[in-house]
Design an enzyme around this catalytic site. Structure first.
Site, PDB file in Angstrom:
ATOM      1  N   HIS A  43       0.861  -1.188   0.000  1.00 53.31           N
ATOM      2  CA  HIS A  43       0.000   0.000   0.000  1.00 53.31           C
ATOM      3  C   HIS A  43       0.896   1.235   0.000  1.00 53.31           C
ATOM      4  O   HIS A  43       1.150   1.828   1.038  1.00 53.31           O
ATOM      5  CB  HIS A  43      -0.906  -0.018   1.233  1.00 53.31           C
ATOM      6  CG  HIS A  43      -1.980   1.028   1.215  1.00 53.31           C
ATOM      7  ND1 HIS A  43      -3.220   0.817   1.750  1.00 53.31           N
ATOM      8  CD2 HIS A  43      -1.996   2.305   0.751  1.00 53.31           C
ATOM      9  CE1 HIS A  43      -3.963   1.907   1.613  1.00 53.31           C
ATOM     10  NE2 HIS A  43      -3.223   2.832   1.006  1.00 53.31           N
ATOM     11  N   GLU A  70      -2.596  -1.714  -3.174  1.00 55.91           N
ATOM     12  CA  GLU A  70      -3.676  -0.929  -2.593  1.00 55.91           C
ATOM     13  C   GLU A  70      -3.315   0.550  -2.624  1.00 55.91           C
ATOM     14  O   GLU A  70      -2.134   0.903  -2.555  1.00 55.91           O
ATOM     15  CB  GLU A  70      -3.907  -1.318  -1.122  1.00 55.91           C
ATOM     16  CG  GLU A  70      -4.304  -2.744  -0.880  1.00 55.91           C
ATOM     17  CD  GLU A  70      -4.537  -3.017   0.595  1.00 55.91           C
ATOM     18  OE1 GLU A  70      -5.186  -4.029   0.893  1.00 55.91           O
ATOM     19  OE2 GLU A  70      -4.065  -2.224   1.443  1.00 55.91           O
ATOM     20  N   HIS A 190      -8.083  -5.512   7.535  1.00 55.48           N
ATOM     21  CA  HIS A 190      -7.822  -4.464   8.520  1.00 55.48           C
ATOM     22  C   HIS A 190      -8.062  -5.000   9.930  1.00 55.48           C
ATOM     23  O   HIS A 190      -9.177  -5.366  10.289  1.00 55.48           O
ATOM     24  CB  HIS A 190      -8.675  -3.211   8.308  1.00 55.48           C
ATOM     25  CG  HIS A 190      -8.008  -1.974   8.858  1.00 55.48           C
ATOM     26  ND1 HIS A 190      -7.152  -1.190   8.119  1.00 55.48           N
ATOM     27  CD2 HIS A 190      -8.030  -1.424  10.090  1.00 55.48           C
ATOM     28  CE1 HIS A 190      -6.692  -0.193   8.856  1.00 55.48           C
ATOM     29  NE2 HIS A 190      -7.216  -0.315  10.066  1.00 55.48           N
TER      30      HIS A 190
END
EC number: 2.6.99.2
Length: 237
Positions: A43, A70, A190
């Site tokens: 990410h 991401e 998450h």
């Protein structure tokens, strides 16, 4: 089968804290795959405080499992994704100064924008996933923008899991069922960890992939990276 994609951002954070190339992010990704990971997630953020854009190009050359990038679909991010062409691009609406992702897309408000971005990526053969909260209208909105998958933002589930796991997972189950109705693939991520992962996996129908970084790397400090990856894989069987 639900795949485990290991997010290696925190390995890059450790490297960047000292400078140099220790730990080596590329080698760490190769080791994660060797130890059983079925995907590698990164990410990159605009300030490159952990994964750097160059890391993404370097990783493209060595990742042999599923590569997932991401990020917030800014022009720079989209340029990176289009050049690297990962297996999957996960679109996340995080602000540049966000410590970590903290909300899913409003797929209704941003319908036109998401439709355009997803169309561009799918033309290049890149599977798309968009980060959403477990809210049925947001899932319906995701279907309307023609994404391939959604990734359910699981912080609320993780936060409430120990108090009442049935209540914690309920909105996620409803969202997962709705995703199936619309033919959407389902990912989740998450704050998932060794305590809460198995129950989520057992409860959500059609869960195809979980992306886990922070908790997994923290566990690896005590348990070792190879052992930790194997422990997470066991939660998905």
């Amino acid at each position: 089968m639900t795949k485990l994609s290991v997010n290696i951002n925190k390995i890059a954070t450790l490297r960047n804290a000292r400078g140099g190339n220790r730990p080596n992010v590329v080698q760490a990704a190769k080791d994660c795959e060797r130890f059983g990971a079925e995907g590698i997630t990164v990410h990159p953020r605009p300030d490159e405080r952990h994964i750097r854009y160059q890391d993404v190009y370097d990783l493209k050359e060595v990742v042999t499992t599923e590569f997932n990038i991401e990020g917030n679909p800014t022009p720079d991010f989209l340029k990176l994704v289009k050049e690297v062409r990962p297996a999957q691009a996960t679109l996340v609406p995080d602000a540049p100064d966000a410590i970590t992702s903290n909300a899913g897309w409003d797929t209704i408000k941003h319908k036109d924008f998401l439709t355009d971005v997803i169309g561009e990526l799918k033309e290049l053969g890149i599977r798309t996933s968009i980060f959403v909260d477990p809210i049925v209208p947001m899932v319906e909105g995701a279907a309307a923008v023609n994404t391939d998958r959604i990734e359910l933002y699981t912080e609320a589930y993780a936060t409430n899991f120990l108090q009442n796991r049935e209540e914690a997972v309920a909105p996620y189950l409803e969202a997962a069922i709705k995703a199936q109705e619309f033919g959407l693939g389902l990912n989740a991520g998450h704050d998932l960890d060794l305590d809460n992962l198995k129950y989520l996996h057992m409860t959500l129908p059609g869960l195809q992939e979980v992306s886990i970084g922070h908790a997994l790397i923290c566990d690896a400090l005590y348990l070792g990276l190879e052992n930790t990856i194997q422990l997470y894989l066991r939660q998905l069987k």
